[in-house]
Structures are given as C-alpha cells and as structure tokens.
Design a protein around this motif. Structure first.
Motif, short mmCIF file in Angstrom:
data_model
loop_
_atom_site.label_atom_id
_atom_site.label_comp_id
_atom_site.label_asym_id
_atom_site.label_seq_id
_atom_site.Cartn_x
_atom_site.Cartn_y
_atom_site.Cartn_z
N LYS A 4 -7.12 4.60 -1.12
CA LYS A 4 -6.24 3.79 -1.87
C LYS A 4 -6.87 2.53 -1.40
N ASP A 19 -10.72 10.58 0.59
CA ASP A 19 -9.82 9.76 -0.15
C ASP A 19 -9.71 8.40 0.20
N ALA A 34 0.72 -1.49 0.15
CA ALA A 34 -0.06 -0.40 0.16
C ALA A 34 1.09 1.49 -0.08
N TYR A 55 -3.08 0.04 -6.08
CA TYR A 55 -1.71 -0.58 -6.08
C TYR A 55 -2.26 -2.25 -6.70
N ARG A 92 -11.83 8.30 -7.65
CA ARG A 92 -10.60 7.56 -9.64
C ARG A 92 -9.57 7.98 -8.21
N ASN A 93 -9.36 6.75 -8.55
CA ASN A 93 -8.56 6.38 -6.86
C ASN A 93 -7.39 5.49 -7.73
N VAL A 94 -6.20 6.09 -6.74
CA VAL A 94 -5.43 4.92 -5.91
C VAL A 94 -5.26 3.33 -6.20
#
Lengths: 333, 586
Positions: free
Chosen positions: A303, A301, A30, A328, A324-326
């Motif tokens: 992620k 937010d 993360a 991984y 709109r997210n990060v």
C-alpha cells in the motif's frame, strides 16, 4: 565512467527536524496494523535522532537513500545511547541544579551536561526499540494427534535498511534435542540458535523464508507474514515510481508478503516488476520442492501513501502494472 | 444483484436471546472493538454522524473503522455472518471465542449495515438489510481493514442518546486497550477524543507488577474496586470484593486492583470473567503482589513518615491512614514487615512490630496521642511510647499483630510438645490457651501514665533504713525467698493503695505497674525496692532503733507477703532468724 550515486544523506538541524516530522506524518497516514513494524515507535525514535542532532550530540541525521529511512548506524547509535541512558542520567546532577550551574558558569561543562540530560531523558520516554525484538506465544494447544502451535513475532532491520516484522504461525512437534522453542511456565522461549536463524529469515522474501522455515526439524510453518516499512521518501529525498514521476514531495510504500498453507496466490505489489526476486538455482529448487510438498501459496501486496491530489494518478499507475492497491492520500506535510 | 447476493444471517432466534443477555444494546461497541483488536488493528475509529430527514426524523450513521487484516469472501460467508462459527475459538492469541461479536450490532435495530473489507487482493462491500439478509458485492477499488457503518433511524434526541451511550460504552469497556481508539460525534461539534486511560488504580502506594502474560496494578484503598481485563478490554469491574475474588476476599478488602492477562476470558453473556485455571493463576499473582511489592510499598511510605522529625497534621493523618491499611492486611504481611521501623514514637527512632512484641512479652507497651513527661522519661530509660491516633489506629494494629503472633506461637508450642494437629484457624484461642489473650494483650497496650509508675530510687536512705533493709534481706534469704538486690524508693505519683514493694528484673525510675502484682515464689523478680513511705515500712523504721530484730522480722514478713502468692509463715522466718543468729554466733 560516472561516479557512484551517494547512498547516504546527512541532514542537519532544521532539515533533520522537518524530515522526522514529515516521516511521522506519512507513517501515521499509512494506518499500519500489527502485521507491520510499529510505525509510531519508528517515528518516535527518528524524532529523538533529530533532537540529538539539534542538541549537537550527533553530527547529523544520516538517511539511507535506498530506503529513505534513518541509516542503520543511526539506529545502532541511538539504541546504544538508550541502553546507557539510566546510568548516564544517574551520574549527571539533577536538572534544576544543572540549570542553575549552567546559568552561573555559562562557559563551564554544564551546558553540555544539560544537553545530555535532555537527550537521555528523551530516550527514557521512548517506546520500545522497534527494530529488534522477538516474541513468542502459544496459539493453539496440542490436540488429538496434533502438535501445539505458536505465534512468533520478530522485528528487525532488514539488509536493505527497512524495518521488517516477521509474523510466523508454526506448529512444533516435541523434539528431544535442541527444541526450537522451550516452555518456561507460561512463557515460550525460542532457543538462541533458532532465534539467530529467524533473524536470517527476515532478510529473505516470504516464499524463500517459508521454505527455509519448513526445513527446521520438528517445525511446520502454517503462515508467514512479512510486513516492511518503506521505502519512504519525504522532504525531496530521492524517490522512485509514480510519485517521483509526478513530482510528489513525498511517497510512502509499505509491503506485505504472506506465505501460507491457506489463502490466495498472487502478486499485488506494483514494485515487484522493478525489483524482482532473484533466486539461485538451489533456492529456486528448494522453493519449488517446498511448494509441492506443503502446498503453500504466496501473496505479495503493497500500500502507498501519497499527496491526496495524486491518489487517482497513483491508482492508475498501479492498474497499469496490473495491481490494485490501497492508496492513502495525505495533505502535504 | 450479484451471484453472491441473497444470503440470510443465520440463527436469528439465537441471536435475539444472546444479545439480550448483554447488559446494554450498546455493548455491541465492545464486541466490534474486540474484533478489531483480534484482527491486528492498531487504530480504531468510531464516528457518528446525524443526517436529518423529513418530519424531525433522520438517520444516525455509526462508523466503526479498523486497520485490521480484513476479510475474504470465505471469511464473510463462513464466519462473520454465522453465529458460533468463529475460527478464533481455540486461538489463544485472540480475545473473541464465540462468534457472536459482529451480529450483536443488530441489537441497535439498524435499518441497514454496510461493511467494506479487503484482504489478499479481495475487496468487498456487504450490505445487510433490515431483515438481516445481505448482499455481498465486489468493490471496484482496493480496500483494507474492516469498515462498518450502521444506519439507525431516529430523531435528533435519539442520536444524542446513542452517541452518549456509545461513548460511555467505549470508556467503560475499552479504555485500557493498547490500540488508538478514537471517538467522534460530528453532530456534537466536539473534536475526536482518544479513549484511553492509564492502566492504574487510585489509592495509596500504587504498584505495578508484570508477571508472565499478565500485568497488575494495585493500591491500598478504603473503597476498593477490582477489575479484570483481556488486552485491556474490560471483563469485570466491581466494588464487590467477594464477587471479584471469592474465597480470597479477606486479602483484598482494602486493596484496589486491575489485572490484565491475555488468557482471561469472559462468559458468553459478558457479565463476568470466566472462572477457570487462568483466573486462578491471576488471583495467585495478585495475592503474591499484595503480600510482596504492595506491602513493601506501604512499608516504605510508613517508614518514611515515621522517621519525619516533625511531621505536620497532613503527614500524621496520612501515616495513620496507612496504618489502618496495615491493620486490615493479612498476618503474613505483618510478619513480612515486622522488622521494619514503621511505628512513630514520641521520642527516639521509629519502632517495629517486632520491638512491640518483645516489649509486650515483658510488660506494657505505651501508646499516647500526646508527648508527656512519662513518655519522655520512658525514652530516657531506653523504652518508647508510640504515637497513637485519635481513633486508636495504632492500638488496633498492635492488638491484631500481638494476638495473632501469640496465637500462632502458642499453636506452635502445643503442636511441638504434644503432637497436636492444631491448624492456624483452630477454634477460639481462649478455648485452648486457657486464658483470654485479647484481654491480656489488650491490657498491655496502655497510656504511659497507666502503664508505668514514676519512682524515686533512694540509693542512700539513711543508716536506720539501710540496717533495716539489710536485716530483712538476710532473713528472707535464710527462708529461701531473698532478693538479689533490695533497695529503697519513694513513689512520685500518689496512689490510693501504694505498694510496699516494687520488684522487677531491674529497678528504673519508671516501673511497669504490672510488676506490682504478686507472683509465685518461683517466679519472684530478682530485684526489689521497699517503698519507705508505705505505712508498714514507716512502722518498721520507727521500731528499728529500739527493737531491730522485731522490726527486721516484721518487714521481712511483710515483704514476703507482698512479693509472693504463697506467704511464708512467721515460724519459718523466726527459724531463719534463729539460724542466722546461731551462724553469726558460730
């Protein structure tokens, strides 16, 4: 009427070890910065819990199925063990002697002593406890007509079982009675009452926490960051959202809320819709009043960490929820 | 090109002069790591790749990626690309102050620089061209942290040089940072390397001290190095003690240290640590650590070594090396440790500096590399002989301690008695002590054979000798210079000029040679023994059976001459004899 779903699952031996290892990989994947609790420390303490299970010192590693993380009781137990570790090690015989005695008297108490020795030694090598700490430091000195400002960082375990880090930038005017922060030489010490109120804030969302902080006499909040670990589901534990829908073996989500007098207003958390913030009438009025008075804005937010192959699908799922997210990607642990 | 495109990096001339002040172009890596730490990163990846092109030329791609808080458009336009526009300037929680960190990367003359960054829902790509103009474009996908990629033209050799330089710069400037800093040169084929070293110093008896907002690591060292750090980033590392600590240098000539403090700052050119009140506080803390925990650690180890019953050559050598550190330590350290048994003796328990001071006030302090018969005898009568090193290490330490102790003691007396304002560093001691203390104290630190005389005490020397001694003692008492006790003895060691009289506060088989010197009548020692083998004593003994009064008178006069600087006259002795005779008759 159906039975209430279980809230805990107890993992034994190999399952506990696998869980701790997979959790560590997801947390490392993360790439959490200082705005979040120390993920490496969470992973290390969880691994120590799993080791304690393997050594037979814990009946199992209990996981809170709401957060996917070790249950509160596990944290408390290990924290107590860590506090006792130096004294406990001191009363045990030195390791070579214990090993020798355990070989010589296999049915004596020395096997148990050996296990305890291993447990307490491991506890001694752990990073600081990640779910209870409060640090304060001066950030800007008092200037012309402006009070000094301070950076406060609180790590705690939230009511929902998620490790939370609260980062606060506050301006503190000098007050004569019960100042929230006291200076001792170079050190900044929060008063016990103020520290207790801060811990209570960690259970609130950023908007309400900022509002409550603004009610503190002599204190002006400038920025509040609330980073949280989880929910994280590994090893086939209960899961929600896109990863579960796609049958992902693991998913990690990491929320970051920011409230401040500078910055943008927005909600980029795809889980907000499924877990909306609930307010009482008084809370809603207080938030509205504080927003009008202080002009602060809130940004949410989140992620995610999912299997690499599922990244596009999860991104699309987020877009479908207007965020709109990060995301991984991680090869399956 | 987007509406945001077409900005130009500000203040290019200033940039060139600023970056030229850095010791190396590659110091820009330190600047980027510093920015990443300030942005709250826990992990930073520095990765180099080599893309070959035509004619042996190619491009080095240098990636510096962090997980920090990232940037919004406003931060990019108002801070990242503008010199001296840092919002961190008065933020005590940040290392950077001047707003020149990012632009220092242009010292590497990149063909282009690509930056991906995101914050609060914004995600940007910023492309800097060779002329340092830049375009800022929105990214289609979310992004966090800051990911910088420099494209530097050159051949494979230049890439290798760049990679080696980048790695060296990271190790030099960033090895103590709390973040996970990874370095990888993919062209080399070597795996990623974690740039991290334990925050410690090499040397003897290392200690770590944590004080308010600072962390110190210290050790005793023959070749000390000194370092100052802010959150693990190097501000200054030097072996020049004067450069590191200025007026406090004397304290640190044999002390290596590293000091990490959040409030230390570097100068604009990054060449050294900024000299301000924060540095002064760190230096005070270092001083306290040297005189406190570091001194205690040294004493602990010296005590342990001194107490070893049969130390080997390694332990002996180490003990002497540690004593040399103590010799170089400030007197305050010696005073702090003076009651601890740090000094190994040939027989018996280790001794303290305070023991040495007490002994030196009365007579010689014996030092010797070897255990000798005299040393054994000394131990047997309650004294000690310290174990000396081949280079006189113990003597050096003791002389330093005794000199300073005597100097301060004399200063204290003079100040108290005469109200003189004598500071501890007042002039040469011999100017105001009236004697040369180094010579006097140096003469007391001697080999046991040079400091002591082996004596055989004779409790029953025979009737003639007993009668002679009694008569002489009575005569001397009548003249007011009598001894409390007058015995007989014989020397074990032949001397070219043997003394007639041995005197002192007590009679022992080993008599300090210093006691042989004549003293003033008011300073005469209370106890004495006549050397019966001395020619004068032998002559008196021979006369005793025939002319006992003449023999006693002759011996008494000889003893008076030997014992006091102001000799008694024959008349005084004869007067005493006449009185004695009259009294006896009465």
């Amino acid at each position: 009427m159906g039975a209430e779903p279980a809230r805990m699952r107890r993992l034994q031996d190999e399952a506990a070890a696998t869980y701790a290892r997979d959790l560590a990989q997801v947390l490392a994947g993360a790439r959490l910065n200082q705005q979040y609790p120390d993920a490496a420390a969470v992973a290390a303490w969880t691994a120590c819990m799993a080791q304690a299970v393997r050594l037979g010192l814990l009946p199992g590693l209990e996981v809170d199925l709401r957060s996917g993380l070790p249950a509160r009781g596990m944290w408390e137990r290990l924290r107590a063990d860590a506090a006792l570790a130096p004294a406990s090690l001191a009363v045990l015989r030195p390791l070579p002697e214990l090993e020798q005695r355990a070989r010589r008297y296999p049915r004596g108490p020395y096997q148990d002593h050996l296990r305890r020795h291993a447990h307490y030694t491991a506890l001694g090598g752990l990073p600081p406890y990640p779910c209870e700490a409060l640090a304060a430091a001066p950030r800007r000195e008092a200037g012309a007509g402006q009070a000094a400002s301070y950076q406060l960082t609180l790590d705690t375990l939230g009511a929902d079982g998620l490790p939370v880090r609260l980062g606060l930038h506050v301006r503190v005017a000098p007050v004569k009675r019960c100042p929230p922060l006291a200076l001792r030489g170079e050190a900044v010490l929060p008063s016990a009452e103020f520290a207790a109120r801060l811990r209570a804030l960690a259970g609130l969302d950023a908007e309400l926490a900022f509002t409550r902080l603004a009610e503190e006499p002599g204190l002006t909040p400038l920025e509040l960051l609330r980073g949280s670990l989880g929910p994280v589901f590994v090893g086939g534990l209960r899961s929600e959202g896109p990863a579960a829908e796609a049958g992902a073996p693991f998913v990690g989500t990491f929320g970051l809320e920011r409230a401040g007098t500078e910055g943008a207003e927005g909600d980029n958390d795809p889980l907000s819709a499924s877990a909306p913030v609930e307010r009482t009438g008084e809370e809603a009025r207080a938030c509205a009043g504080a927003r009008a008075r202080l002009g602060f804005r809130v940004f949410r937010d989140r992620k995610l960490v999912v299997p690499a192959a599922l990244v596009p699908a999860v991104q699309a799922w987020c877009q479908g929820r207007g965020t709109r997210n990060v995301v991984y990607g991680l090869e399956a642990p | 090109m987007s509406p945001e495109a077409g900005y130009t990096l500000a203040a290019e001339g200033a940039l060139a002069s600023l970056v030229s002040q850095f010791s190396s172009r590659l110091d820009c890596f330190r600047e980027l790591v510093q920015n990443s730490i300030d942005a709250g990163s826990r992990r930073i990846d520095v990765r180099l790749e080599w893309e070959p092109g035509a004619g042996g030329q190619g491009t080095s791609a240098i990636h510096v990626w962090d997980d920090g808080e990232g940037m919004t458009a406003a931060i990019i336009d108002q801070e990242l690309t503008r010199l001296f526009a840092s919002s961190k300037e008065d933020d005590l929680t940040k290392i950077g102050k001047f707003g020149i960190g990012f632009v220092s990367i242009f010292a590497l003359a990149p063909r282009a620089v690509l930056v991906h960054t995101g914050r609060q829902g914004e995600a940007w790509e910023v492309l800097f061209h060779e002329d340092r103009s830049y375009d800022r474009l929105p990214l289609p996908t979310a992004c966090e942290g800051t990911r910088i990629t420099l494209f530097v033209p050159g051949d494979a050799a230049r890439h290798a040089e760049l990679a080696a330089g980048a790695r060296e710069a990271l190790w030099r400037w960033c090895r103590f940072t709390p973040v996970a800093l990874w370095f990888e040169d993919r062209a080399s084929g070597r795996p990623a390397e974690l740039i991290r070293a334990p925050f410690a110093v090499e040397g003897e008896c290392p200690v770590r001290v944590e004080a308010e907002g600072m962390e110190l690591a210290l050790a005793w060292s023959e070749c000390p190095t000194h370092g100052f750090y802010n959150r693990g980033l190097t501000l200054l590392e030097t072996a020049d003690t004067d450069e590191a600590v200025g007026a406090r240098a004397a304290l640190f000539r044999r002390v290596s240290f590293r000091a990490r403090a959040d409030k230390l700052e570097h100068t604009l050119s990054r060449e050294t640590v900024y000299r301000d009140e924060n540095l002064a506080r760190v230096l005070e803390a270092l001083e306290a650590a040297v005189c406190g925990p570091l001194a205690d650690a040294l004493a602990d180890e010296l005590e342990r070594l001194a107490a070893l019953p049969a130390p080997g050559p390694l332990e002996l050598g180490r003990g002497l090396r540690l004593l040399a550190f103590l010799s170089a330590a400030p007197f305050e350290v010696l005073r702090r440790l003076e009651d601890r048994p740090l000094l190994a003796a040939h027989d018996g328990p280790p001794r303290s500096l305070a023991d040495v001071w007490a002994t030196a006030r009365q007579g010689p302090v014996a030092l010797g590399a070897e255990r000798t018969a005299v040393a054994e005898a000394l131990h047997a009568q309650g004294g000690f002989c310290l174990r000396e090193g081949p280079e006189g290490q113990v003597r050096r330490l003791l002389l330093r301690y005794l000199l300073e102790r005597e100097r301060r003691s004399a200063l204290g007396v003079l100040s108290t008695l005469f109200g003189l304002d004598l500071r501890a560093d007042a002039g040469r001691p011999r100017d105001w002590l009236g004697y040369h203390p180094e010579e006097r104290l140096g003469a007391r630190l001697v080999a046991p054979e040079d400091g002591y005389l082996a004596v055989e005490l004779l409790p029953a020397p025979g009737p003639d000798a007993l009668a002679l001694l009694a008569a002489a003692q009575a005569l001397l008492a009548g003249a007011g210079v009598g001894f409390r006790e007058l015995g007989a003895c014989r020397l074990r060691d032949p001397l070219p000029e043997p003394p007639l009289l041995l005197q002192g506060p007590r009679l022992t088989p080993l008599m300090p040679r210093a006691w042989l010197r004549p003293r003033g009548p008011e300073q005469a020692w209370p106890v004495a023994a006549v050397n019966l083998e001395h020619p004068q004593a032998r002559a008196c003994l021979a006369a005793q059976p025939v002319q006992p009064r003449v023999a006693a008178c002759a011996l008494a006069r000889a003893l008076a001459l030997a014992s006091a600087e102001a000799p008694l006259s024959v008349e005084a002795l004869l007067g005493a004899a006449a009185d004695r005779r009259g009294g006896g008759a009465g």
